[in-house]
Design a protein around this motif. Structure first.
Motif, PDB file in Angstrom:
ATOM      1  N   ILE A  65       0.864  -1.179   0.000  1.00  0.00           N
ATOM      2  CA  ILE A  65       0.000   0.000   0.000  1.00  0.00           C
ATOM      3  C   ILE A  65       0.899   1.226   0.000  1.00  0.00           C
ATOM      4  N   ILE A  66       0.562   2.179  -0.843  1.00  0.00           N
ATOM      5  CA  ILE A  66       1.286   3.446  -0.885  1.00  0.00           C
ATOM      6  C   ILE A  66       0.303   4.549  -0.533  1.00  0.00           C
ATOM      7  N   LEU A  67       0.564   5.231   0.588  1.00  0.00           N
ATOM      8  CA  LEU A  67      -0.245   6.383   0.965  1.00  0.00           C
ATOM      9  C   LEU A  67       0.315   7.586   0.214  1.00  0.00           C
ATOM     10  N   LEU A  68      -0.538   8.241  -0.551  1.00  0.00           N
ATOM     11  CA  LEU A  68      -0.113   9.340  -1.408  1.00  0.00           C
ATOM     12  C   LEU A  68      -0.832  10.625  -1.022  1.00  0.00           C
ATOM     13  N   ASN A  69      -0.058  11.680  -0.861  1.00  0.00           N
ATOM     14  CA  ASN A  69      -0.631  13.009  -0.716  1.00  0.00           C
ATOM     15  C   ASN A  69      -0.008  13.889  -1.783  1.00  0.00           C
ATOM     16  N   VAL A  70      -0.855  14.606  -2.481  1.00  0.00           N
ATOM     17  CA  VAL A  70      -0.371  15.526  -3.506  1.00  0.00           C
ATOM     18  C   VAL A  70      -0.553  16.943  -2.970  1.00  0.00           C
ATOM     19  N   VAL A  71       0.559  17.626  -2.777  1.00  0.00           N
ATOM     20  CA  VAL A  71       0.540  19.013  -2.318  1.00  0.00           C
ATOM     21  C   VAL A  71       0.384  19.886  -3.554  1.00  0.00           C
ATOM     22  N   GLU A  72      -0.711  20.636  -3.577  1.00  0.00           N
ATOM     23  CA  GLU A  72      -0.965  21.481  -4.749  1.00  0.00           C
ATOM     24  C   GLU A  72       0.016  22.623  -4.823  1.00  0.00           C
ATOM     25  N   ASP A  73       0.502  22.862  -6.031  1.00  0.00           N
ATOM     26  CA  ASP A  73       1.373  24.008  -6.257  1.00  0.00           C
ATOM     27  C   ASP A  73       0.553  25.291  -6.140  1.00  0.00           C
ATOM     28  N   ILE A  74       1.200  26.316  -5.649  1.00  0.00           N
ATOM     29  CA  ILE A  74       0.538  27.613  -5.511  1.00  0.00           C
ATOM     30  C   ILE A  74       0.884  28.445  -6.741  1.00  0.00           C
ATOM     31  N   PRO A  75      -0.129  29.020  -7.386  1.00  0.00           N
ATOM     32  CA  PRO A  75       0.161  29.854  -8.556  1.00  0.00           C
ATOM     33  C   PRO A  75       1.133  30.970  -8.196  1.00  0.00           C
ATOM     34  N   THR A  76       1.994  31.313  -9.118  1.00  0.00           N
ATOM     35  CA  THR A  76       3.035  32.319  -8.891  1.00  0.00           C
ATOM     36  C   THR A  76       2.459  33.650  -8.428  1.00  0.00           C
ATOM     37  N   TYR A  77       1.342  34.061  -9.005  1.00  0.00           N
ATOM     38  CA  TYR A  77       0.763  35.355  -8.631  1.00  0.00           C
ATOM     39  C   TYR A  77       0.256  35.366  -7.192  1.00  0.00           C
ATOM     40  N   VAL A  78      -0.021  34.202  -6.627  1.00  0.00           N
ATOM     41  CA  VAL A  78      -0.428  34.106  -5.225  1.00  0.00           C
ATOM     42  C   VAL A  78       0.795  33.892  -4.341  1.00  0.00           C
ATOM     43  N   ALA A  79       1.734  33.098  -4.810  1.00  0.00           N
ATOM     44  CA  ALA A  79       2.916  32.737  -4.027  1.00  0.00           C
ATOM     45  C   ALA A  79       3.769  33.940  -3.653  1.00  0.00           C
ATOM     46  N   VAL A  80       3.705  34.988  -4.422  1.00  0.00           N
ATOM     47  CA  VAL A  80       4.493  36.192  -4.144  1.00  0.00           C
ATOM     48  C   VAL A  80       4.177  36.745  -2.750  1.00  0.00           C
ATOM     49  N   ASP A  81       2.937  36.615  -2.327  1.00  0.00           N
ATOM     50  CA  ASP A  81       2.496  37.173  -1.048  1.00  0.00           C
ATOM     51  C   ASP A  81       2.542  36.164   0.099  1.00  0.00           C
ATOM     52  N   LEU A  82       3.055  34.971  -0.138  1.00  0.00           N
ATOM     53  CA  LEU A  82       3.071  33.928   0.895  1.00  0.00           C
ATOM     54  C   LEU A  82       4.502  33.586   1.297  1.00  0.00           C
ATOM     55  N   PRO A  83       4.673  33.054   2.502  1.00  0.00           N
ATOM     56  CA  PRO A  83       6.019  32.639   2.928  1.00  0.00           C
ATOM     57  C   PRO A  83       6.589  31.578   1.978  1.00  0.00           C
ATOM     58  N   VAL A  84       7.871  31.657   1.722  1.00  0.00           N
ATOM     59  CA  VAL A  84       8.550  30.756   0.795  1.00  0.00           C
ATOM     60  C   VAL A  84       8.407  29.298   1.224  1.00  0.00           C
ATOM     61  N   GLU A  85       8.461  29.051   2.509  1.00  0.00           N
ATOM     62  CA  GLU A  85       8.455  27.677   3.004  1.00  0.00           C
ATOM     63  C   GLU A  85       7.057  27.072   3.146  1.00  0.00           C
ATOM     64  N   LEU A  86       6.013  27.744   2.675  1.00  0.00           N
ATOM     65  CA  LEU A  86       4.650  27.253   2.824  1.00  0.00           C
ATOM     66  C   LEU A  86       4.460  25.869   2.210  1.00  0.00           C
ATOM     67  N   VAL A  87       4.869  25.684   0.964  1.00  0.00           N
ATOM     68  CA  VAL A  87       4.693  24.393   0.288  1.00  0.00           C
ATOM     69  C   VAL A  87       5.570  23.330   0.944  1.00  0.00           C
ATOM     70  N   GLU A  88       6.799  23.703   1.288  1.00  0.00           N
ATOM     71  CA  GLU A  88       7.702  22.762   1.956  1.00  0.00           C
ATOM     72  C   GLU A  88       7.123  22.307   3.297  1.00  0.00           C
ATOM     73  N   ASN A  89       6.563  23.243   4.054  1.00  0.00           N
ATOM     74  CA  ASN A  89       5.954  22.897   5.340  1.00  0.00           C
ATOM     75  C   ASN A  89       4.710  22.026   5.156  1.00  0.00           C
ATOM     76  N   ALA A  90       3.953  22.273   4.093  1.00  0.00           N
ATOM     77  CA  ALA A  90       2.774  21.456   3.808  1.00  0.00           C
ATOM     78  C   ALA A  90       3.184  20.011   3.534  1.00  0.00           C
ATOM     79  N   ALA A  91       4.266  19.817   2.802  1.00  0.00           N
ATOM     80  CA  ALA A  91       4.754  18.464   2.507  1.00  0.00           C
ATOM     81  C   ALA A  91       5.249  17.777   3.775  1.00  0.00           C
ATOM     82  N   LYS A  92       5.973  18.505   4.616  1.00  0.00           N
ATOM     83  CA  LYS A  92       6.461  17.930   5.876  1.00  0.00           C
ATOM     84  C   LYS A  92       5.298  17.547   6.784  1.00  0.00           C
ATOM     85  N   ASP A  93       4.288  18.421   6.858  1.00  0.00           N
ATOM     86  CA  ASP A  93       3.103  18.140   7.675  1.00  0.00           C
ATOM     87  C   ASP A  93       2.364  16.914   7.156  1.00  0.00           C
ATOM     88  N   ALA A  94       2.239  16.819   5.847  1.00  0.00           N
ATOM     89  CA  ALA A  94       1.555  15.670   5.253  1.00  0.00           C
ATOM     90  C   ALA A  94       2.283  14.369   5.591  1.00  0.00           C
TER      91      ALA A  94
END
Length: 144
Positions: free
Chosen positions: A34-63
């Motif tokens: 069994i493979i448990l899979l989580n797909v962390v959605e990429d944040i569009p560039t126009y939104v990512a500009v206003d968010l912390p850089v590590e947001l996606v990385e932290n989402a993957a670690k949390d998952a």
């Protein structure tokens, strides 16, 4: 039954994912995986500009952390995979790269544009090259 099962889990709906994970364990052949899979959605560039850089990385670690906790809580052996991108594409790509013979995913209550099953589940069902089980048990239980 099945030798390799991908269980796609949305971290925001972990309870539904846990039910799907338990279902996968009942359908797995002896010696299967069994493979448990989580797909962390990429944040569009126009939104990512206003968010912390590590947001996606932290989402993957949390998952990963939450999926590890799920494995410990259930006692069901599984491998964890975290990918990035669009959920449906990530699920299909993982199933193909692992040569899975079943994908299990929970489906949310759909809106009018996806009346029967949710958008991600709809795309996976339409494009996967293996069997797909759309798990809706939790929703049916809450309607009673």
């Amino acid at each position: 039954m099945y030798k390799k099962i991908i269980v796609a889990i949305e971290i925001g709906a972990l309870e539904d994912g846990a039910l799907s994970f338990r279902k996968a364990a009942t359908l797995l052949d002896e010696g299967g995986e069994i493979i448990l899979l989580n797909v962390v959605e990429d944040i569009p560039t126009y939104v990512a500009v206003d968010l912390p850089v590590e947001l996606v990385e932290n989402a993957a670690k949390d998952a990963r952390s939450r999926l590890e906790e799920l494995i410990l809580a259930t006692g069901i052996p599984a491998n964890i995979e975290i990918s990035h991108g669009r959920p449906a594409s990530g699920i299909i790509a993982a199933a193909e790269s692992h040569n899975a013979d079943l994908i299990i995913l929970a489906s949310h209550l759909p809106d009018f544009s996806n009346y029967f099953i949710g958008a991600t589940a709809d795309r996976v069902v339409r494009h996967a090259k293996c069997s797909v089980l759309v798990d809706r048990r939790r929703q049916a239980a809450t309607k009673r």
